[in-house]
Write a protein that holds these residues in place. Structure first.
Motif, PDB file in Angstrom:
ATOM      1  N   GLY A 211       0.845  -1.153   0.180  1.00 40.20           N
ATOM      2  CA  GLY A 211      -0.138   0.092  -0.139  1.00 40.20           C
ATOM      3  C   GLY A 211       0.829   1.289   0.022  1.00 40.20           C
ATOM      4  O   GLY A 211       0.372   2.349   0.422  1.00 40.20           O
ATOM      5  N   ASP A 232      -6.266  -1.742   0.480  1.00 42.38           N
ATOM      6  CA  ASP A 232      -6.585  -0.493   1.408  1.00 42.38           C
ATOM      7  C   ASP A 232      -5.830  -0.404   2.499  1.00 42.38           C
ATOM      8  O   ASP A 232      -6.215  -0.985   3.723  1.00 42.38           O
ATOM      9  CB  ASP A 232      -8.202  -0.356   1.789  1.00 42.38           C
ATOM     10  N   ARG A 233      -4.801   0.318   2.518  1.00 40.63           N
ATOM     11  CA  ARG A 233      -3.695   0.517   3.398  1.00 40.63           C
ATOM     12  C   ARG A 233      -4.493   1.216   4.823  1.00 40.63           C
ATOM     13  O   ARG A 233      -4.249   0.827   5.842  1.00 40.63           O
ATOM     14  CB  ARG A 233      -2.461   1.303   2.958  1.00 40.63           C
ATOM     15  N   GLU A 356     -14.902  -4.253  -3.131  1.00 38.98           N
ATOM     16  CA  GLU A 356     -14.902  -2.896  -2.780  1.00 38.98           C
ATOM     17  C   GLU A 356     -15.922  -2.384  -2.153  1.00 38.98           C
ATOM     18  O   GLU A 356     -16.000  -1.411  -1.509  1.00 38.98           O
ATOM     19  CB  GLU A 356     -14.566  -2.134  -4.290  1.00 38.98           C
ATOM     20  N   ILE A 359     -15.721  -3.033   1.598  1.00 40.11           N
ATOM     21  CA  ILE A 359     -14.750  -2.048   2.249  1.00 40.11           C
ATOM     22  C   ILE A 359     -15.266  -0.872   2.347  1.00 40.11           C
ATOM     23  O   ILE A 359     -14.823  -0.371   3.561  1.00 40.11           O
ATOM     24  CB  ILE A 359     -13.318  -1.936   1.296  1.00 40.11           C
ATOM     25  N   ARG A 363     -15.590   1.145   6.054  1.00 42.68           N
ATOM     26  CA  ARG A 363     -15.098   2.221   6.342  1.00 42.68           C
ATOM     27  C   ARG A 363     -16.201   3.122   6.845  1.00 42.68           C
ATOM     28  O   ARG A 363     -16.068   4.097   7.598  1.00 42.68           O
ATOM     29  CB  ARG A 363     -14.467   3.041   4.934  1.00 42.68           C
ATOM     30  N   ASP A 370      -8.810   8.107   5.381  1.00 41.79           N
ATOM     31  CA  ASP A 370      -7.549   8.116   4.818  1.00 41.79           C
ATOM     32  C   ASP A 370      -6.375   8.406   5.403  1.00 41.79           C
ATOM     33  O   ASP A 370      -5.272   8.266   4.797  1.00 41.79           O
ATOM     34  CB  ASP A 370      -7.752   8.648   3.110  1.00 41.79           C
TER      35      ASP A 370
END
Length: 371
Positions: A211, A232-233, A356, A359, A363, A370
């Protein structure tokens, strides 16, 4: 001086078995990138993994490095297999989570033919053992790069035990292809490719970026973080910052969501496992055994899902059950390890077409930024 009649290096020690396996690898090898399987070992770039009889606990291991091929000794062993691996750096016997084994030295970098031996795998099958009941011997000797085949081959020289014998499928039309991985090409099209193809190598290189920066602190030795950080770091970094209570909430959300998307929430005898594990914050029964029960139940519809980038396709209902790993207690892994493992099986449950969105849901649910 050591020669053809004795090894140039020999060490013996104890390895901790986890999920019916241990590996011979290093920090840079991707031990999920399996390219060939036998009934004792599986191999990939720079590593081999070993199938054990016990699910958890110690096993005795001896490692020998020879100048040339040693004489074959078949009588004392129940299963023997051979393959070839190329290690660009020193490798060692370690548990699945990367912990080195007690008393076992490193095998220097090189191209080797390896002969793996085992006995005792039928003694305590699928159990956790407090003391070793299985023995393993690995003999390495140099070979030429010309011996490296594409794909690699595992040859079984002897097998008298029952462990890891082939099982007949109850539905051969719904059986994941474990030889190929999934990627998205430059046009965003999902493609199924050979791991050693240009596209396969490219996604492997992307995965190794973690990532965009090295894994540090709590994440440094987390194998599942190494596998997933590139997807997704920020989410992986967020997990490393959470306390056990939040990690339990994260695991619970993953389990419930995966049971729903896979349809397992329609089967009370299956959801009972999840209810009990979540309620008690503990699962005593091996979740792989539970997943096998679902896999072979003819009344539960199954679906193959394409893997997320760099991973192979999966049987969705099987992966959904494995999210219960988050509350499995018999081995001393921390909450972060368990949360990352649950996250990985959850991504496999959703697959390329849904990961996706999953994820994004995570989130939003846990307010992961981020930064």
């Amino acid at each position: 001086m050591a020669g053809d009649t004795e090894p140039v290096l020999q060490t013996s020690g104890i390895v901790e078995v986890d999920h019916d396996q241990f590996v011979v690898a290093n920090d840079d090898t991707d031990t999920l990138d399996v390219q060939a399987k036998g009934t004792l070992i599986e191999v990939g770039p720079g590593f081999l993994a070993t199938y054990t009889g016990v699910s958890y606990g110690p096993a005795r291991v001896t490692v020998q490095v020879w100048q040339a091929e040693p004489a074959a000794e078949y009588d004392d062993w129940e299963v023997i297999e051979e393959s070839v691996i190329a290690a660009s750096a020193a490798i060692e016997v370690r548990s699945l989570d990367g912990h080195p084994s007690e008393g076992l030295g490193q095998i220097p970098a090189g191209v080797y033919r390896v002969r793996a031996h085992a006995r005792g795998r039928d003694t305590s099958t699928s159990q956790e053992v407090p003391e070793p009941v299985e023995d393993y011997l690995f003999q390495f000797w140099p070979t030429h790069r010309d011996d490296l085949t594409e794909p690699p081959v595992v040859t079984t020289l002897k097998k008298t035990d029952k462990a890891w014998s082939d099982e007949p499928s109850n539905d051969t039309e719904l059986w994941p292809d474990r030889s190929m991985i999934y990627i998205r090409d430059e046009n965003g099209v999902t493609r199924k490719v050979d791991p050693e193809s240009d596209l396969g190598r490219a996604v492997g290189a992307l995965k190794r970026t973690r990532g965009g920066r090295p894994l540090e602190g709590k994440l440094e030795h987390q194998e599942y973080a190494r596998q997933l950080a590139f997807l997704d770091r920020p989410l992986v970094d967020w997990l490393a910052q959470q306390d056990d209570e939040i990690l339990d909430e994260f695991k619970t959300f993953c389990i419930r969501t995966c049971f729903a998307v896979s349809g397992l929430d329609n089967y009370p005898w299956v959801t009972e496992w999840a209810d009990r594990a979540i309620g008690q914050r503990r699962l005593d029964e091996d979740y792989f055994d539970l997943a096998e029960r679902v896999k072979w139940d003819p009344t539960i519809p199954k679906r193959i899902v394409p893997g997320v980038p760099s991973r192979r396709e999966s049987l969705q209902q099987y992966e959904a059950v494995k999210t219960l790993a988050g509350f499995y207690e018999p081995v001393p892994y921390d909450s972060l390890h368990r949360a990352l493992e649950t996250y990985m099986w959850a991504l496999d449950t959703f697959g390329m077409d849904g990961y996706e969105g999953f994820i994004a849901t995570l989130r939003e649910r846990f307010v992961i930024s981020d930064e």
